[in-house]
Design a protein around this motif. Structure first.
Motif, PDB file in Angstrom:
ATOM      1  N   GLU A  26       8.501   6.707  17.725  1.00 18.64           N
ATOM      2  CA  GLU A  26       7.647   5.533  17.872  1.00 18.64           C
ATOM      3  C   GLU A  26       6.765   5.672  19.119  1.00 18.64           C
ATOM      4  OE1 GLU A  26       7.327   3.134  15.567  1.00 18.64           O
ATOM      5  OE2 GLU A  26       8.721   4.337  14.394  1.00 18.64           O
ATOM      6  N   ASP A  28       6.318   3.955  21.889  1.00 18.78           N
ATOM      7  CA  ASP A  28       6.903   3.823  23.221  1.00 18.78           C
ATOM      8  C   ASP A  28       7.705   5.069  23.602  1.00 18.78           C
ATOM      9  OD1 ASP A  28       8.862   3.114  21.276  1.00 18.78           O
ATOM     10  OD2 ASP A  28       9.946   1.878  22.719  1.00 18.78           O
ATOM     11  N   GLU A  29       8.357   5.684  22.634  1.00 11.80           N
ATOM     12  CA  GLU A  29       9.108   6.907  22.890  1.00 11.80           C
ATOM     13  C   GLU A  29       8.147   8.044  23.238  1.00 11.80           C
ATOM     14  OE1 GLU A  29      12.852   7.121  20.052  1.00 11.80           O
ATOM     15  OE2 GLU A  29      11.058   6.508  18.938  1.00 11.80           O
ATOM     16  N   ALA A  31       5.081   7.747  24.473  1.00 16.51           N
ATOM     17  CA  ALA A  31       4.452   7.479  25.766  1.00 16.51           C
ATOM     18  C   ALA A  31       5.369   7.840  26.932  1.00 16.51           C
ATOM     19  CB  ALA A  31       4.031   6.012  25.856  1.00 16.51           C
ATOM     20  N   ALA A  32       6.669   7.659  26.765  1.00 18.47           N
ATOM     21  CA  ALA A  32       7.622   7.944  27.841  1.00 18.47           C
ATOM     22  C   ALA A  32       7.713   9.435  28.134  1.00 18.47           C
ATOM     23  CB  ALA A  32       8.998   7.391  27.491  1.00 18.47           C
ATOM     24  N   ASP A 105       2.531   7.080  30.056  1.00 19.59           N
ATOM     25  CA  ASP A 105       2.656   5.737  30.623  1.00 19.59           C
ATOM     26  C   ASP A 105       2.623   5.711  32.146  1.00 19.59           C
ATOM     27  OD1 ASP A 105       5.157   6.703  31.341  1.00 19.59           O
ATOM     28  OD2 ASP A 105       6.287   5.291  30.090  1.00 19.59           O
TER      29      ASP A 105
END
Length: 112
Positions: A26, A28-29, A31-32, A105
């Motif tokens: 996903e 957010d994963e 971007a991290a 991020d």
């Protein structure tokens, strides 16, 4: 117990330099932290974006630990993408192996 077809896997150390790394996690994963040369296509978008996935070279599919990516490999193979391989241990193994990572991020690269 019934077992489905075997999903081909590759270890982090066995990924070739010319492999296409397909990250299906996903947003957010991703971007991290992710592999620097990876291409991001979230798992649920794979059916609509299958034509973006190359057929002329190995495609190493990666998620966090290997479960989602195994499902994607199975789907892709059922749809004629025979050169798809699951990354054993996913991004957790990538990170543990000391392979380079980048983030989107602003934080230090990490696996969520």
């Amino acid at each position: 117990m019934f077992r489905g077809p075997s999903i081909p896997t590759v270890t982090v150390g066995d990924i070739t330099d010319d492999a296409y790394i397909l990250d299906v996690r996903e947003a957010d994963e991703w971007a991290a932290g992710h592999a620097p040369d990876a291409v991001h296509v979230p798992m649920m978008q794979i059916p609509a974006r299958i034509d973006e996935i190359p057929e002329d070279r190995d495609v190493v599919v990666v998620c966090r630990v290997g479960g989602r990516s195994a499902q994607v490999v199975a789907f892709l193979q059922q749809n004629g993408r025979e050169r798809t391989i699951n990354l054993d241990g996913g991004m957790q193994m990538w990170e543990a192996s000391g392979r380079p990572m980048t983030s989107e991020d602003g934080g230090a690269p990490r696996v969520l």
